[in-house]
Design an enzyme around this catalytic site. Sequence first.
Site, mmCIF file in Angstrom:
data_model
loop_
_atom_site.group_PDB
_atom_site.id
_atom_site.type_symbol
_atom_site.label_atom_id
_atom_site.label_comp_id
_atom_site.label_asym_id
_atom_site.label_seq_id
_atom_site.Cartn_x
_atom_site.Cartn_y
_atom_site.Cartn_z
ATOM 1 C CD GLU A 207 0.918 -5.162 51.425
ATOM 2 O OE1 GLU A 207 0.152 -4.367 52.012
ATOM 3 O OE2 GLU A 207 2.032 -4.820 50.977
ATOM 4 C CB VAL A 269 3.952 10.388 56.025
ATOM 5 C CG1 VAL A 269 4.477 9.995 54.644
ATOM 6 C CG2 VAL A 269 4.785 11.519 56.610
ATOM 7 C CB SER A 271 2.017 5.854 50.416
ATOM 8 O OG SER A 271 3.179 6.071 51.184
ATOM 9 N NE ARG A 279 -4.800 5.084 54.977
ATOM 10 C CZ ARG A 279 -3.597 4.741 54.544
ATOM 11 N NH1 ARG A 279 -2.603 4.586 55.397
ATOM 12 N NH2 ARG A 279 -3.374 4.537 53.263
ATOM 13 C CB VAL A 304 8.399 13.521 52.222
ATOM 14 C CG1 VAL A 304 9.410 13.435 53.361
ATOM 15 C CG2 VAL A 304 7.149 12.733 52.565
ATOM 16 C CG ASN A 324 -3.521 -0.239 54.550
ATOM 17 O OD1 ASN A 324 -3.977 -1.174 55.195
ATOM 18 N ND2 ASN A 324 -2.437 -0.374 53.802
#
Length: 439
Positions: A207, A269, A271, A279, A304, A324
Amino acid sequence: LGPAGRLCQHESRCRSSTPADARRAAAAAAALPARAMGAPWGWVAGWRRGRRRGRGLPWTAWALAAAGLLCTALFAYACWEQLPPLPWGSPAPSRPVGVLLWWEPFGGRGGATRQPPDCRLRFNISGCRLLTDRAAYGEAQAVLFHHRDLVKRPPDWPPPWGAQVRIAEELELRVLDDEEEAVAAAKALATAGPRPPGQRWVWMNFESPSHSPGLHSLAGDLFNWTLSYRADSDVFVPYGYLYTRSHPGDQPLGLVPPLARKRGLVAWVVSHWDERQARVRYYHQLSRHISVDVFGRGGPGQPVPDSGLLHTVARYKFYLAFENSQHLDYITEKLWRNSLLAGAVPVVLGPDRANYERFVPRSAFIHVDDFPSAASLAAYLLFLDRNPAVYRRYFSWRRSYAVHITSFWDEPWCRACQAVQMAGDRPKSIRNLASWFER
C-alpha cells in the site's frame, strides 16, 4: 472492510492463477533476471559457442566487434530509453533457504494456511523452502510480516528467541560443576538476541504511505529488510514490469490491439470512491470535456460486465490509470494490468512522469502533468481518436516488450527467498521505517 474486501482492493491480487499463467510467469521470471544480472547477451553467448566449436574469429576482430556493439547498445539506451533491469537472478548456485510467512496477508492469525507455491516452477527460483507452520520459526532464514496485519490487530509477534531456549539452557546450567562457568553461561543467556541468529525480519507492504497506518508505532531496528513496490526496497517487487519478448504467446498478443473492437473512448474502473482524492477531483474536471465511462463501486460507477475487467477495458481506446495517492514508485496494477495488458493507452495520475519512465517507455503512456488543464488533455484524447496513425504509436513498445503481472502473494514470498540466497551475511536493520517509506 473485511478480509475479502481488503484482498480485492487490488484487482491483480484477486486473480486466480492458471497453468498458462504459471508458464508465462516462469518464462518472464527466467528471461528478465538473466539479462538483469549479467548473464551473457545473445552475441556473447554465440561467440562462446563458436569458440568451443573451434570456429572463432581472431581475438582482435572480436574485440573490435564487441566495442562496436557496446557503443551501439549505449546509443540505443540513450535514444530508445531501454528500460533498467530488475535486480533479480543470480549466477551463483542457489542455496537452500527457509522463509516463514507469519500471517496470511489480509487473513487470519495463527500463521499462514495457504499451500506454498513452487518457486522453481512458478518463477524459476530454486532452493526455496516456504514455511507456514510457526513451529518452524527457528529454522527460517527470513520471516515475512505483512504491515496491515501488524497494525490492525492485537500484537502477535514471535516470542523472544532466548525465551524459547531458556528452559533447556537453564537445565544445562544446573549440571555445570564449575561456578564461574555457570555465571558466564547465564550472562550469555541474558544477552541473547530476540530472534534466531542470522534470521532476517522482513517488513512487507504494497500500500502507499497514505494508506499505511501505524508506521510510527513500529519500533526502530525492528526489521532487517523491506519488501515493497519501492525500487529502493531491500526486496523490490513491483506490481508489474515489462520484459523482453521471447515467445509468440507472450502477452499482450499482437503489435497493436484491434481498433475495430474499440467502441468506447475513455474508461475508468475505481473500487473506492473518495471525493477528497486527487483522482476523483481530476475526473470531475475531465468529464466536463469528454465522456468517461466509470465502472466499480461507489460514485457514478456501474458494475463491471460479466465479461470481466480486461475484456471491458479492451473495448476502449484510453484508460484512466489513476492511483489513489501519489507517492514515489507507487504504480499499481491500474497501469500494468488494467491498461497495458488490456490494450488501452494509459492516462496516468500518480508520481511524476520521470518516475514512470524508470519502468515504462515514455511513448507508452499519457501523463496528466503533460497538460496545463483537464480541458487540454481532453482535446488531445479527441485528437488521437480522430488520428488512428498517431494513436497506434502508443503501442510501439509491444514490438519489444511483454507485460508481467505480479502474482500476489506467491511472488513476493519467492522473491524474498531469492533475495536471501543472493545476500551476504552482513547484518542490517531499518532504523526509521516511517521516515524511509514516507519520503
